[in-house]
Design a protein around this motif. Structure first.
Motif, PDB file in Angstrom:
ATOM      1  N   ASN A  10       0.829  -1.218   0.000  1.00  0.00           N
ATOM      2  CA  ASN A  10       0.000   0.000   0.000  1.00  0.00           C
ATOM      3  C   ASN A  10       0.860   1.265   0.000  1.00  0.00           C
ATOM      4  N   THR A  48      -1.390   4.140  -1.877  1.00  0.00           N
ATOM      5  CA  THR A  48      -2.741   4.217  -1.318  1.00  0.00           C
ATOM      6  C   THR A  48      -2.699   4.491   0.183  1.00  0.00           C
ATOM      7  N   SER A  93       0.739  10.594  -6.300  1.00  0.00           N
ATOM      8  CA  SER A  93      -0.547   9.879  -6.237  1.00  0.00           C
ATOM      9  C   SER A  93      -0.385   8.461  -6.772  1.00  0.00           C
ATOM     10  N   PRO A  94      -1.309   7.560  -6.376  1.00  0.00           N
ATOM     11  CA  PRO A  94      -1.293   6.195  -6.926  1.00  0.00           C
ATOM     12  C   PRO A  94      -1.401   6.211  -8.456  1.00  0.00           C
TER      13      PRO A  94
END
Ligand SMILES: Nc1ncnc2c1ncn2[C@@H]1O[C@H](COP(=O)(O)OP(=O)(O)O)[C@@H](O)[C@H]1O
Ligand SMILES: [Mg+2]
Length: 189
Positions: free
Chosen positions: A54, A59, A78-79
């Motif tokens: 993650n 995330t 950002s992801p």
């Protein structure tokens, strides 16, 4: 010195900071990944393996420490931005595919990972035979389900699709989180 493709430097993650039960779930994790490395992370249930994925995929934010991709600090990216060089197969087969979209549409999206995405019918026409061929390699009937929404697939078919989607663009970094959990031995192989 060999190139380091992905690096975790003293990565620490703390959750429930606003509640009264603040918990540190990752403590000073360090890891260097070189091109071609195949690394296995072992740990009991709840050890923090998925949490490592993650933070790598963005995330979950890091509290301290850094994540570097090819020497660049990506800790705040950002992801979506990280998806340009990274992809992931989730342990949970409901993650990683769009449930209302068909197998072929999900593959079309995966073929545009990291680009401006569009599902124009002409793009589908150009790719459909390739998708059928790819799906047939999984040996679990996925090639006969190209027009099926992924919510109607079996868990194993969904996980196999998720694997095809994650590998389609040959990312720099591929994160496999118990990626054969839903697969029979033949499909796992
Ligand atoms: N966002 C979160 N908020 C609170 N606790 C979390 C969060 N993410 C993970 N945890 C906890 O961190 C621990 C590690 O979880 P996880 O990384 O999923 O373990 P596993 O090694 O089984 O993949 C577990 O105790 C889990 O409950
Ligand atoms: Mg896990």
């Amino acid at each position: 010195m060999t190139e380091v493709i992905l690096s975790l430097k003293d990565v620490t993650v703390t959750v429930n900071k606003k509640q009264n039960n603040e918990t540190r779930i990752l403590k000073s994790i360090n890891l260097d990944v070189h091109p071609g490395d195949f690394i296995t992370i072992l740990g009991s249930n709840g050890a923090g393996k998925s949490t490592v994925f993650n933070v790598i995929s963005g995330t979950l934010p890091v509290d301290s420490g850094k994540i570097l991709h090819a020497g660049q600090d990506i800790s705040k990216e950002s992801p979506e931005k990280r998806a340009k060089f990274l992809s992931r197969v989730f342990q949970d087969t409901k993650m990683g595919t769009s449930p209302r979209m068909t197998v072929a549409e999900n593959l079309l999206l995966a073929s545009k990972r990291g680009e401006k995405r569009s599902l124009a019918p002409r793009h589908m026409k150009a790719k459909i035979n390739e998708f059928r061929h790819l799906a047939s390699k999984m040996g679990n009937n996925l090639d006969h389900r190209l027009d099926t929404p992924t919510e109607n697939l079996s868990g194993g078919q969904r996980q196999a699709l998720s694997f095809l989607m994650a590998t389609y663009k040959k990312p720099d970094v591929l994160l496999l989180d118990e990626h054969t959990a839903a697969l029979d031995p033949k499909t796992s192989a």
